[in-house]
Enzyme design. Structure first.
Site, PDB file in Angstrom:
ATOM      1  N   CYS A   1       7.679   1.740   6.013  1.00 13.52           N
ATOM      2  CA  CYS A   1       6.452   2.064   6.753  1.00 13.52           C
ATOM      3  C   CYS A   1       6.364   3.478   7.298  1.00 13.52           C
ATOM      4  O   CYS A   1       5.361   4.157   7.079  1.00 13.52           O
ATOM      5  CB  CYS A   1       6.279   1.077   7.903  1.00 13.52           C
TER       6      CYS A   1
ATOM      7  N   LYS B   1      -2.931   1.565  13.813  1.00 13.26           N
ATOM      8  CA  LYS B   1      -1.686   1.179  13.135  1.00 13.26           C
ATOM      9  C   LYS B   1      -0.932   2.415  12.645  1.00 13.26           C
ATOM     10  O   LYS B   1       0.284   2.542  12.849  1.00 13.26           O
ATOM     11  CB  LYS B   1      -2.019   0.236  11.968  1.00 13.26           C
TER      12      LYS B   1
ATOM     13  N   GLU C   1      -0.434  -5.365  11.291  1.00 17.19           N
ATOM     14  CA  GLU C   1       0.766  -6.079  11.731  1.00 17.19           C
ATOM     15  C   GLU C   1       1.766  -5.098  12.324  1.00 17.19           C
ATOM     16  O   GLU C   1       2.060  -4.083  11.728  1.00 17.19           O
ATOM     17  CB  GLU C   1       1.368  -6.823  10.535  1.00 17.19           C
TER      18      GLU C   1
ATOM     19  N   THR D   1       0.868  -1.192   0.000  1.00 15.12           N
ATOM     20  CA  THR D   1       0.000   0.000   0.000  1.00 15.12           C
ATOM     21  C   THR D   1       0.902   1.239   0.000  1.00 15.12           C
ATOM     22  O   THR D   1       0.894   2.015   0.951  1.00 15.12           O
ATOM     23  CB  THR D   1      -0.907   0.010   1.243  1.00 15.12           C
TER      24      THR D   1
HETATM   25  P1  NAD Z   1       5.739  -6.200  -0.102  1.00 14.67           P
HETATM   26  O1  NAD Z   1       5.806  -5.259  -1.234  1.00 14.67           O
HETATM   27  O2  NAD Z   1       6.988  -6.852   0.420  1.00 14.67           O
HETATM   28  O3  NAD Z   1       4.733  -7.397  -0.484  1.00 14.67           O
HETATM   29  C1  NAD Z   1       3.485  -7.214  -1.068  1.00 14.67           C
HETATM   30  C2  NAD Z   1       3.264  -8.337  -2.079  1.00 14.67           C
HETATM   31  O4  NAD Z   1       1.916  -8.265  -2.555  1.00 14.67           O
HETATM   32  C3  NAD Z   1       4.146  -8.242  -3.337  1.00 14.67           C
HETATM   33  O5  NAD Z   1       4.935  -9.421  -3.438  1.00 14.67           O
HETATM   34  C4  NAD Z   1       3.147  -8.081  -4.495  1.00 14.67           C
HETATM   35  O6  NAD Z   1       3.551  -8.779  -5.671  1.00 14.67           O
HETATM   36  C5  NAD Z   1       1.903  -8.716  -3.905  1.00 14.67           C
HETATM   37  N1  NAD Z   1       0.652  -8.277  -4.560  1.00 14.67           N
HETATM   38  C6  NAD Z   1       0.236  -7.016  -4.826  1.00 14.67           C
HETATM   39  N2  NAD Z   1      -0.988  -7.027  -5.383  1.00 14.67           N
HETATM   40  C7  NAD Z   1      -1.357  -8.331  -5.495  1.00 14.67           C
HETATM   41  C8  NAD Z   1      -2.520  -8.983  -5.982  1.00 14.67           C
HETATM   42  N3  NAD Z   1      -3.555  -8.286  -6.455  1.00 14.67           N
HETATM   43  N4  NAD Z   1      -2.542 -10.328  -5.947  1.00 14.67           N
HETATM   44  C9  NAD Z   1      -1.510 -11.035  -5.464  1.00 14.67           C
HETATM   45  N5  NAD Z   1      -0.379 -10.478  -4.965  1.00 14.67           N
HETATM   46  C10 NAD Z   1      -0.304  -9.132  -4.976  1.00 14.67           C
HETATM   47  O7  NAD Z   1       5.000  -5.430   1.075  1.00 14.67           O
HETATM   48  P2  NAD Z   1       5.128  -5.688   2.665  1.00 14.67           P
HETATM   49  O8  NAD Z   1       6.351  -5.022   3.214  1.00 14.67           O
HETATM   50  O9  NAD Z   1       4.913  -7.141   2.934  1.00 14.67           O
HETATM   51  O10 NAD Z   1       3.885  -4.838   3.182  1.00 14.67           O
HETATM   52  C11 NAD Z   1       2.571  -5.273   2.982  1.00 14.67           C
HETATM   53  C12 NAD Z   1       1.641  -4.421   3.825  1.00 14.67           C
HETATM   54  O11 NAD Z   1       1.955  -4.598   5.214  1.00 14.67           O
HETATM   55  C13 NAD Z   1       1.749  -2.918   3.557  1.00 14.67           C
HETATM   56  O12 NAD Z   1       0.472  -2.353   3.694  1.00 14.67           O
HETATM   57  C14 NAD Z   1       2.647  -2.432   4.679  1.00 14.67           C
HETATM   58  O13 NAD Z   1       2.406  -1.081   5.008  1.00 14.67           O
HETATM   59  C15 NAD Z   1       2.244  -3.326   5.827  1.00 14.67           C
HETATM   60  N6  NAD Z   1       3.281  -3.527   6.853  1.00 14.67           N
HETATM   61  C16 NAD Z   1       4.580  -3.716   6.498  1.00 14.67           C
HETATM   62  C17 NAD Z   1       5.539  -3.956   7.487  1.00 14.67           C
HETATM   63  C18 NAD Z   1       6.986  -4.182   7.133  1.00 14.67           C
HETATM   64  O14 NAD Z   1       7.789  -4.236   8.037  1.00 14.67           O
HETATM   65  N7  NAD Z   1       7.351  -4.332   5.867  1.00 14.67           N
HETATM   66  C19 NAD Z   1       5.154  -4.018   8.824  1.00 14.67           C
HETATM   67  C20 NAD Z   1       3.818  -3.838   9.146  1.00 14.67           C
HETATM   68  C21 NAD Z   1       2.893  -3.595   8.143  1.00 14.67           C
HETATM   69  C1  UDX Z   2       8.391  -0.272  11.945  1.00 13.72           C
HETATM   70  C2  UDX Z   2       7.675  -0.472  13.281  1.00 13.72           C
HETATM   71  O1  UDX Z   2       8.652  -0.553  14.316  1.00 13.72           O
HETATM   72  C3  UDX Z   2       6.832  -1.724  13.239  1.00 13.72           C
HETATM   73  O2  UDX Z   2       6.102  -1.845  14.457  1.00 13.72           O
HETATM   74  C4  UDX Z   2       5.871  -1.624  12.073  1.00 13.72           C
HETATM   75  O3  UDX Z   2       5.092  -2.804  11.989  1.00 13.72           O
HETATM   76  C5  UDX Z   2       6.618  -1.404  10.772  1.00 13.72           C
HETATM   77  O4  UDX Z   2       7.442  -0.231  10.886  1.00 13.72           O
HETATM   78  P1  UDX Z   2      10.527  -1.313  10.795  1.00 13.72           P
HETATM   79  O5  UDX Z   2      10.392  -0.182   9.841  1.00 13.72           O
HETATM   80  O6  UDX Z   2      10.686  -2.687  10.263  1.00 13.72           O
HETATM   81  O7  UDX Z   2       9.273  -1.357  11.778  1.00 13.72           O
HETATM   82  O8  UDX Z   2      11.799  -1.059  11.734  1.00 13.72           O
HETATM   83  P2  UDX Z   2      12.078  -0.139  13.013  1.00 13.72           P
HETATM   84  O9  UDX Z   2      12.875  -0.945  13.965  1.00 13.72           O
HETATM   85  O10 UDX Z   2      10.876   0.507  13.531  1.00 13.72           O
HETATM   86  O11 UDX Z   2      13.056   0.968  12.418  1.00 13.72           O
HETATM   87  C6  UDX Z   2      12.621   1.921  11.473  1.00 13.72           C
HETATM   88  C7  UDX Z   2      13.745   2.889  11.192  1.00 13.72           C
HETATM   89  O12 UDX Z   2      14.001   3.712  12.325  1.00 13.72           O
HETATM   90  C8  UDX Z   2      15.075   2.222  10.835  1.00 13.72           C
HETATM   91  O13 UDX Z   2      15.711   2.936   9.811  1.00 13.72           O
HETATM   92  C9  UDX Z   2      15.851   2.317  12.136  1.00 13.72           C
HETATM   93  O14 UDX Z   2      17.237   2.284  11.938  1.00 13.72           O
HETATM   94  C10 UDX Z   2      15.385   3.669  12.654  1.00 13.72           C
HETATM   95  N1  UDX Z   2      15.518   3.831  14.112  1.00 13.72           N
HETATM   96  C11 UDX Z   2      14.843   3.007  14.960  1.00 13.72           C
HETATM   97  C12 UDX Z   2      16.305   4.868  14.616  1.00 13.72           C
HETATM   98  O15 UDX Z   2      16.905   5.624  13.852  1.00 13.72           O
HETATM   99  N2  UDX Z   2      16.394   5.032  15.970  1.00 13.72           N
HETATM  100  C13 UDX Z   2      15.732   4.224  16.853  1.00 13.72           C
HETATM  101  O16 UDX Z   2      15.838   4.449  18.067  1.00 13.72           O
HETATM  102  C14 UDX Z   2      14.928   3.180  16.329  1.00 13.72           C
END
Ligand code: NAD
Ligand code: UDX
Length: 473
Positions: free
Chosen positions: A277, A221, A162, A93
């Site tokens: 994110c 979130k 998540e 997204t």
């Molecule tokens: P990502 O880009 O790694 O994965 C998304 C996947 O969805 C891709 O592989 C894409 O090909 C697939 N996709 C898209 N449209 C599709 C469709 N119509 N049918 C089938 N597959 C499809 O993204 P992500 O990092 O896993 O994030 C997913 C969501 O979770 C986002 O909304 C993000 O904000 C949220 N989120 C991410 C994190 C994180 O740490 N990355 C943490 C919490 C929440």
């Molecule tokens: C974040 C949220 O922590 C998680 O709960 C949510 O689901 C997704 O977004 P993420 O982006 O994977 O997770 O990593 P995070 O550990 O939060 O770090 C994000 C960024 O902030 C990184 O670049 C990290 O290096 C930086 N960071 C984190 C700092 O610069 N200082 C800190 O004290 C903590």
């Protein structure tokens, strides 16, 4: 309803690890993760665990244990939707790159495509779970699309955002602070919530599973990420003040963090937060606030992003300044490219933006990151569109040996806090560099005193400036 068959649309950083853990903890549930991206699915199915598309400590063991037993990765999206009782939507997204809301709002086209596909394919009642991070009230749009499918099927839409962080995904999923589930207050809505609660309750105590209405869950979130990012921008703002005043940001963070009302976590000053994110979700919050006419609320949260951009830029400009106001033709070694340690993810990594500034100043960059491959570094820079692909390849190189990458450099910039950087043979690195050898530690990772005793000139974020060190010498 007792759930025995789950499908997850989206096999990315969230869908893959989340479903692997559900499959591990609930062997009686069949979990199928589907994606349009064939290469990604092939990588999840690869027997060589080194080829998994997502690097997370401990994840390959979890996948190896469950894959082929009750965890499956497939590109047959229709079949998985048809067979599942519960469908998680875990697609990307990202921030919109076109039209209204460009650069601010979330692009929900992949979410809508999923809803339409579910509406078209489904032949039995289903619970739809929003796992992706979504603007508040997205569930309304999903419900609309499902209700007008005209197939007499009952759909319940839940929000289950998540909270895992990359690099600690397995630990976060096994032992979360809380699980949040939002749903309708109707009897059907409550039953749907209970079905999802039961799944998590296989390994998470009931008191840590929080249930709310859908809108609170969706909004929480965005708010959680905004609060976390706000702490980083706050300490980063203070880091600049520390550099002017000889206060030490690590000492300030420790002193304020011991106040139990403030707490010690997320107070690590850095070159700026990255990741897929924080920026996206705050921009989304700002956009939603503005769309309701809440100008002060929007401006307040936007400042977190403005501060973060400033921190990345000021880190790069400081390198230029301390290398006698020109880096043209000078070799600068980057240690780290990922947005944080223990992940191969580079989305919105501060390193990309620092590199871009320095390349504009005609620096020659060499990058080493233990988990990021060369083509990813080029893809990240090409995506910015600041220069041609050929120009990027001519002025930045990626090496597999940190000592080679640092050899002949005027300066080293630490962009990611990988533990291994601390254990390098820094005398050897010093011997190979041009003098004066400078280190710009964007993570406050290295032992600055030890490096200074070798001969390095060190600038760590939020500590004594280089100028003051030189005066002291
Ligand atoms: P990502 O880009 O790694 O994965 C998304 C996947 O969805 C891709 O592989 C894409 O090909 C697939 N996709 C898209 N449209 C599709 C469709 N119509 N049918 C089938 N597959 C499809 O993204 P992500 O990092 O896993 O994030 C997913 C969501 O979770 C986002 O909304 C993000 O904000 C949220 N989120 C991410 C994190 C994180 O740490 N990355 C943490 C919490 C929440
Ligand atoms: C974040 C949220 O922590 C998680 O709960 C949510 O689901 C997704 O977004 P993420 O982006 O994977 O997770 O990593 P995070 O550990 O939060 O770090 C994000 C960024 O902030 C990184 O670049 C990290 O290096 C930086 N960071 C984190 C700092 O610069 N200082 C800190 O004290 C903590």
């Amino acid at each position: 309803m007792q759930i025995t068959n789950i499908c997850c649309i989206g096999a990315g950083y969230v869908g893959g690890p989340t479903m692997a853990i559900i499959a591990k903890q609930c062997p009686e549930i069949k979990v199928t993760v589907v994606d349009l991206n064939e290469a990604r699915i092939a990588a999840w199915n690869d027997q060589d665990m080194d080829n998994m598309p997502v690097y997370e400590p401990g994840l390959s063991d979890v996948v190896a244990q469950a894959r082929g037993r009750n965890l499956f990765f497939s590109t047959d999206v229709d079949k998985a939707i048809d067979e599942a009782q519960m469908i998680f939507i875990s697609v990307n997204t990202p921030t919109k790159t076109y039209g209204s809301g460009k650069g601010m709002g979330a692009d929900l086209k992949w979410i809508e495509l999923c809803a339409r596909q579910i509406a078209r394919v489904s032949k039995s009642n289903k619970i739809i779970v929003e796992k992706s991070t979504l603007p508040v009230r997205t569930a309304e749009a999903i419900k609309d699309i499902l209700q007008y499918a005209g197939n007499d099927i009952e759909f319940q839409v839940l929000s289950n955002p998540e909270f895992l962080a990359e690099g600690t995904a397995v630990e976060d999923l096994l032992n979360p602070d809380r699980v949040l589930i939002g749903g309708d207050s109707s009897p059907e809505g409550k039953r749907a919530i209970e079905s999802l609660v039961e799944i998590y309750n296989n390994w998470i105590p009931r008191e840590r599973i929080l249930t709310t209405n859908v809108w609170s869950s969706e909004l929480s979130k965005l708010v959680a990420n905004a609060f976390l990012a706000q702490r980083i921008s706050s300490i980063n703002a203070i880091s600049e003040l520390c550099e002017k005043t000889e206060a030490d940001v690590n000492e300030v963070a420790r002193a304020i963090g011991m106040d139990s009302r403030i707490g010690p976590k997320f107070l690590k000053a850095s070159v700026g937060f990255g990741g897929s994110c924080f920026q996206k979700d705050i921009l989304n919050l700002v956009y939603i606030s503005r769309s309701f006419g809440l100008t002060e609320v929007a401006d307040y949260w936007e400042q977190v992003i403005i501060m973060n951009d400033h921190q990345k830029k000021r880190f790069a400009l400081n390198i230029v300044r301390k290398l006698y106001n020109t880096v043209s033709g000078k070799k600068i070694a980057f240690l780290g490219w990922a947005f944080k340690k223990d992940t191969n993810d580079t989305r919105e990594s501060a390193a990309i933006y620092v590199a871009d500034y320095l390349l504009n100043e005609q620096a020659e960059l060499r990058v080493y990151d233990p988990k990021v491959v060369e083509r990813q570094v080029y893809a990240d820079l090409d995506y910015l569109g600041s220069r041609t692909a050929e120009q990027n390849r001519a002025s930045i190189g990626v090496g597999a040996d940190p000592y080679e990458v640092c050899k002949g450099a005027h300066a080293i910039a630490v962009l990611t806090e990988w533990d291994e950087f601390k254990d390098y043979d820094w005398e050897r690195i010093y011997d190979g560099m041009l003098k004066p050898a400078k280190i710009f530690d964007g993570r406050n990772l290295l032992d600055a005193d030890k490096l200074r005793s070798i001969g390095f000139i060190v600038q760590s974020i939020g500590t004594k400036s280089l100028k003051k060190q030189l005066v002291a010498v």
